[in-house]
Design a protein around this motif. Sequence first.
Motif, PDB file in Angstrom:
ATOM      1  N   ALA A 130      42.421  51.345  39.326  1.00  0.00           N
ATOM      2  CA  ALA A 130      41.672  50.092  39.364  1.00  0.00           C
ATOM      3  C   ALA A 130      41.807  49.290  38.076  1.00  0.00           C
ATOM      4  CB  ALA A 130      40.202  50.376  39.639  1.00  0.00           C
ATOM      5  N   LEU A 131      42.077  49.944  36.957  1.00  0.00           N
ATOM      6  CA  LEU A 131      42.201  49.240  35.685  1.00  0.00           C
ATOM      7  C   LEU A 131      43.506  48.464  35.568  1.00  0.00           C
ATOM      8  CD1 LEU A 131      40.815  51.929  33.189  1.00  0.00           C
ATOM      9  CD2 LEU A 131      39.713  49.796  33.887  1.00  0.00           C
ATOM     10  N   PHE A 132      44.564  48.973  36.196  1.00  0.00           N
ATOM     11  CA  PHE A 132      45.878  48.370  36.009  1.00  0.00           C
ATOM     12  C   PHE A 132      45.977  46.924  36.493  1.00  0.00           C
ATOM     13  CE2 PHE A 132      50.381  47.799  37.374  1.00  0.00           C
ATOM     14  CZ  PHE A 132      50.921  47.729  36.102  1.00  0.00           C
ATOM     15  N   PRO A 133      45.485  46.573  37.708  1.00  0.00           N
ATOM     16  CA  PRO A 133      45.606  45.164  38.143  1.00  0.00           C
ATOM     17  C   PRO A 133      44.886  44.188  37.227  1.00  0.00           C
ATOM     18  CG  PRO A 133      44.257  46.439  39.674  1.00  0.00           C
ATOM     19  CD  PRO A 133      44.932  47.410  38.770  1.00  0.00           C
ATOM     20  N   ILE A 134      43.858  44.645  36.509  1.00  0.00           N
ATOM     21  CA  ILE A 134      43.176  43.762  35.556  1.00  0.00           C
ATOM     22  C   ILE A 134      44.146  43.345  34.450  1.00  0.00           C
ATOM     23  CG2 ILE A 134      41.293  43.611  33.882  1.00  0.00           C
ATOM     24  CD1 ILE A 134      39.742  45.608  35.598  1.00  0.00           C
ATOM     25  N   THR A 135      44.920  44.302  33.951  1.00  0.00           N
ATOM     26  CA  THR A 135      45.897  43.974  32.909  1.00  0.00           C
ATOM     27  C   THR A 135      46.978  43.039  33.434  1.00  0.00           C
ATOM     28  OG1 THR A 135      47.360  45.875  33.350  1.00  0.00           O
ATOM     29  CG2 THR A 135      45.489  46.237  31.872  1.00  0.00           C
ATOM     30  N   MET A 136      47.331  43.176  34.716  1.00  0.00           N
ATOM     31  CA  MET A 136      48.356  42.304  35.302  1.00  0.00           C
ATOM     32  C   MET A 136      47.870  40.855  35.393  1.00  0.00           C
ATOM     33  SD  MET A 136      51.128  44.064  36.079  1.00  0.00           S
ATOM     34  CE  MET A 136      51.916  43.061  37.323  1.00  0.00           C
ATOM     35  N   VAL A 137      46.606  40.671  35.786  1.00  0.00           N
ATOM     36  CA  VAL A 137      46.052  39.320  35.877  1.00  0.00           C
ATOM     37  C   VAL A 137      46.020  38.663  34.493  1.00  0.00           C
ATOM     38  CG1 VAL A 137      43.974  37.991  36.392  1.00  0.00           C
ATOM     39  CG2 VAL A 137      44.699  39.796  37.944  1.00  0.00           C
ATOM     40  N   LEU A 138      45.624  39.424  33.486  1.00  0.00           N
ATOM     41  CA  LEU A 138      45.591  38.896  32.129  1.00  0.00           C
ATOM     42  C   LEU A 138      46.993  38.492  31.659  1.00  0.00           C
ATOM     43  CD1 LEU A 138      43.056  41.369  30.475  1.00  0.00           C
ATOM     44  CD2 LEU A 138      42.655  38.982  31.131  1.00  0.00           C
ATOM     45  N   LEU A 139      47.998  39.320  31.982  1.00  0.00           N
ATOM     46  CA  LEU A 139      49.372  38.976  31.609  1.00  0.00           C
ATOM     47  C   LEU A 139      49.831  37.688  32.294  1.00  0.00           C
ATOM     48  CD1 LEU A 139      51.423  42.316  31.546  1.00  0.00           C
ATOM     49  CD2 LEU A 139      50.730  40.887  29.627  1.00  0.00           C
ATOM     50  N   ALA A 140      49.424  37.515  33.555  1.00  0.00           N
ATOM     51  CA  ALA A 140      49.839  36.331  34.301  1.00  0.00           C
ATOM     52  C   ALA A 140      49.408  35.057  33.584  1.00  0.00           C
ATOM     53  CB  ALA A 140      49.264  36.372  35.713  1.00  0.00           C
TER      54      ALA A 140
END
Length: 595
Positions: free
Chosen positions: A411-421
């Motif tokens: 669950a933590l990983f998609p949060i980092t992806m949104v921030l990178l976007a």
Amino acid sequence: MSHHGVAKSGQDDSAKAPIETTPLLPPGPTTADASQEAQLDAHTNGTANGKRNGKAVDPDDGHTTANQTISFARGALCAAALAFLIFLQATNISLITTTQSRIAADLDAFDKTSWFTSAYLIAMSALGPLNGKLSSVFSPRICIFASTIILAIGSVLSSLAQSFEAFVFGRAVTGMGASGVFTISIIIVLELTGSKRRGIAIGLLNSGYTVGVAVGATAAGGLLPLVGWRALFWAQAPIAIAGGLVLLFAIPHDFTAGAKDESGHSTLKRVGRLDYFGALTLTAAIVLVLYALSSPKEIPILPIILSALVFLTFVLNEIYLAKDPIIPITLLKSRGLLLTCLSTVGYMMARWSVLFYTPTYAIAVRQWSPATAGSILIPTNAGFAAGGLLVGWFHVRRQGSFYIPCLVVYALFPITMVLLAYLSTQHSNPVLYILIVAAGGAVTGAALNYTLAHLLHLTPKSTHYMATSLVATFRGFAGSFGSAIGGGMFTRKLATSLQSHFESEGLHHKERLIRRLLGSPALVGELTGVDKEVAIRGYEDALRMLFLAGAGLAVVMVFVQAGTGWRGAKDESVLDEERDALVRNSNTQSAREEE
């Protein structure tokens, strides 16, 4: 029957089985009882030397010990050689990110650059199960040595290529060799580690892999202006052969992969039973669908239809024809294994988009040099290594379920992806960007360690080698899919974005420049004026879309992983026994009532 009944009614049999350091006559007045219980447990487990299901068991905590042992000197040599080979195998993935502009220019393949990596990863992942089976026929030492020879040949072929087709062929041959290196490395680690140290050992293996990914991009970017891209490939050949020779002599002749074959078949007959047609049809199905989805303009339908037909042929072959299926359909009927494989594919596809396109962001949007752009992978892979090692060191030190930890890190990983976007812009804070990239790597490293440990809990011990081989295969598929599908999405979005931005600026007939920009992010730094501004905006749009798509996919994978459940194979077998007992009791009671 009475023996089994006593074993079940007492304490865990693993706590009573003797080992080599157990005194023959324990002190105290219960010596006779203890001896009787030890004999009873040994009889129940089919052994009298402290083993459970063929593995030695620690009487204090029930941990299993290593299946095989080798001397410290041999172990050190094996560890060093495997480290070099894993490093070499991983560098082949990332070095393309910082060299593709030069290769594309030399081979005139600007709109086909995604295949530079996909050809390597498809061959590497599709042949994983076949390599696992070959290692049980010829032994791991022979197979890993042969794999290093194939890897060396592929590296030389890639360096000599004068066309796109020849280069991709060389990359595919390199991937065939790399497949054996990675798959057999996992087998060696599982054979030489017990349950206490397996987590940290897998963490170290993943660390070597991720260090290669990080250093490969950086080193390739730094060496490219000095030696050219061809030398980066042929120089791998002597290193691969040297590592293979060390393993050939360091691994004992009697070292086996899993249980020894007791079928009585000759080596030639066992080789003939391998599922070559399954490997061929599976690879063909993957290549066809990836070819379609990686198209830079529009997705063709015919290759997708052909892929579906070939995949159906593969499934029918696995069910009805294959004597030794490459992916046993019965094993994939296990919900835990199937969903773990699927979640691994989706999760790692999103992860590969970070590995492939953060250097692209650094080169195209920030105009960093290839060497500096490659170094952006160092923090994310350092995080990956740290996450896997910390989890293995402090938590994965027992057998059992890791259901909740798996879901947390997923669950933590998609949060980092949104921030990178939303940070992939020309004016974002580069320090914050690097911290987010590192955080994504850390949760990914933890996720891979947790899911492997949880998979071993979900599946019977007799299937662990095939199960881990399948997970490694699907993890390799993720790289292939992430490279081809993600590359296709990125290229299509970049093309449309560049076209629309040029037209909004009143600039038409830029087709040639757009084609070159699709495969050469370094070209952005050579542009000036409006052309450069449009190119940067196009890359920002494509990166944002790609990372948001990866975040959405990662969210879906949280629910897929949740479907694996927390009940282990042993728990399910006990429930099955209880259910059967209840049915028998119910039938007996009904019969008595009828009488």
